[in-house]
Design an enzyme around this catalytic site. Sequence first.
Site, short mmCIF file in Angstrom:
data_model
loop_
_atom_site.label_atom_id
_atom_site.label_comp_id
_atom_site.label_asym_id
_atom_site.label_seq_id
_atom_site.Cartn_x
_atom_site.Cartn_y
_atom_site.Cartn_z
N ASP A 24 0.74 -1.27 0.01
CA ASP A 24 0.02 -0.04 0.10
C ASP A 24 0.92 1.36 0.15
O ASP A 24 2.11 1.32 0.62
CB ASP A 24 -0.91 -0.07 1.39
CG ASP A 24 -2.00 0.96 0.99
OD1 ASP A 24 -2.41 1.50 -0.15
OD2 ASP A 24 -2.89 1.23 2.19
N GLY A 27 -0.06 5.47 -4.42
CA GLY A 27 -0.54 6.65 -4.73
C GLY A 27 0.04 7.88 -4.00
O GLY A 27 0.26 9.05 -4.46
N ASN A 72 -11.03 -2.43 -5.39
CA ASN A 72 -10.40 -1.50 -6.21
C ASN A 72 -10.73 -1.47 -7.70
O ASN A 72 -10.56 -0.27 -8.11
CB ASN A 72 -9.01 -1.98 -6.33
CG ASN A 72 -8.11 -1.95 -5.18
OD1 ASN A 72 -7.10 -2.87 -5.07
ND2 ASN A 72 -8.20 -1.02 -4.33
N ARG A 75 -12.04 2.11 -8.46
CA ARG A 75 -11.29 3.19 -8.90
C ARG A 75 -11.42 3.87 -9.94
O ARG A 75 -12.33 3.20 -10.95
CB ARG A 75 -9.87 2.89 -8.66
CG ARG A 75 -9.25 2.53 -7.18
CD ARG A 75 -7.94 2.37 -7.01
NE ARG A 75 -7.66 1.91 -5.48
CZ ARG A 75 -6.28 2.08 -5.02
NH1 ARG A 75 -5.46 2.33 -5.86
NH2 ARG A 75 -6.30 1.75 -3.78
C1 IPE Z 1 -5.45 -2.58 -0.08
O1 IPE Z 1 -5.14 -1.42 -0.43
C2 IPE Z 1 -5.52 -3.56 -1.50
C3 IPE Z 1 -4.09 -3.80 -1.87
C4 IPE Z 1 -3.07 -3.57 -1.53
C5 IPE Z 1 -4.32 -4.38 -3.62
P1 IPE Z 1 -6.25 -0.33 -0.48
O2 IPE Z 1 -5.39 1.10 -0.77
O3 IPE Z 1 -7.30 -0.81 -1.65
O4 IPE Z 1 -6.96 -0.46 0.91
P2 IPE Z 1 -8.01 0.79 1.56
O5 IPE Z 1 -8.90 1.16 0.68
O6 IPE Z 1 -7.12 1.92 2.02
O7 IPE Z 1 -8.33 -0.02 2.66
C1 IPE Z 2 -1.31 0.06 -3.43
O1 IPE Z 2 -1.33 1.54 -3.31
C2 IPE Z 2 -1.76 -0.43 -4.85
C3 IPE Z 2 -2.99 -0.88 -5.12
C4 IPE Z 2 -3.98 -0.88 -4.27
C5 IPE Z 2 -3.45 -1.22 -6.41
P1 IPE Z 2 -2.38 2.58 -3.59
O2 IPE Z 2 -2.78 2.79 -4.86
O3 IPE Z 2 -3.65 2.00 -2.69
O4 IPE Z 2 -1.93 3.88 -2.83
P2 IPE Z 2 -2.43 4.95 -1.88
O5 IPE Z 2 -3.07 4.10 -0.68
O6 IPE Z 2 -3.37 5.73 -2.67
O7 IPE Z 2 -1.14 5.67 -1.45
MG MG Z 3 -4.16 2.28 -0.63
#
Ligand code: IPE
Ligand code: IPE
Ligand code: MG
Length: 251
Positions: A24, A27, A72, A75
């Site tokens: 995680d 982003g 996801n 998104r």
């Molecule tokens: C969990 O991360 C899913 C993956 C790492 C693929 P998210 O970023 O989707 O989780 P939340 O929404 O913060 O709980």
């Molecule tokens: C994890 O990073 C990757 C996926 C869930 C696909 P994020 O995309 O959730 O990154 P943040 O949490 O928005 O920083």
């Molecule tokens: Mg995340």
Amino acid sequence: MNPAGSKGKIDLERLPSHIAIIMDGNGRWARQKMRPRIYGHHAGVKTVDRVVTYCRKLGIKALTLYSFSSENWSRPPDEVSALMGILHEYLIRELNRMVAEDIRFNTIGSIELLPDFARNAISDVKKKTEGNTGMTLTLALSYGGRDEILRATQKLAQAACRGEIDPSAIDESVFAKALDTSGLPDPDLLIRTSGELRISNFLLWQLAYAEMSFTERLWPDFGEADIEEAILSYQNRERRFGKTTDQIRTE
Ligand code: IPE
Ligand code: IPE
Ligand code: MG
């Protein structure tokens, strides 16, 4: 062994058999650099390479990476399609390495929901690595723990309706075999990056007795020293599985 050069020593006799990681923070990492989120996902793939290499070298038998959750899908569509493209590129690029390093590729989740090009690459890599025994690399794709439990329940209920299984014979081991993770041991260690302290629908059944390790590090910055720290912390804990310390020490 001290491969990443940190202070502690990993006891190779007491490695976690199965490490699961919630990757995680891609982003937020990109945002810090004033770049689009996709830039963070590309950087995250480089961390996947580092982590796979390190775990394989260490002798970890199973590594499961939460790559795309059932949630996801909500998104923005351009981010979802970029992630599918990144997955596809990853599989094409890593196939030879998985073959060379004796890594078996596996997935959990509702992969029938993925676009055809991604599913075709998945089945190709699975087929070409199915005999490998060095490490099982599982990507959780379109994966949700509740979805997995529901699908397993439906499978067993259908088998019971057909008279193939007696409902009273459904115990933990039968249920575990109906899950996507059938054949994998439960994770011993769960790592989540980016400072979030939640499970986000990952391996709800299987994490019952996993040790948890949370780090502030964002996934693209995560490296060997961080896994090593998580393993060292794991090795310094006493896993009691409901028993007392005295019982554990005399076993
Ligand atoms: C969990 O991360 C899913 C993956 C790492 C693929 P998210 O970023 O989707 O989780 P939340 O929404 O913060 O709980
Ligand atoms: C994890 O990073 C990757 C996926 C869930 C696909 P994020 O995309 O959730 O990154 P943040 O949490 O928005 O920083
Ligand atoms: Mg995340």
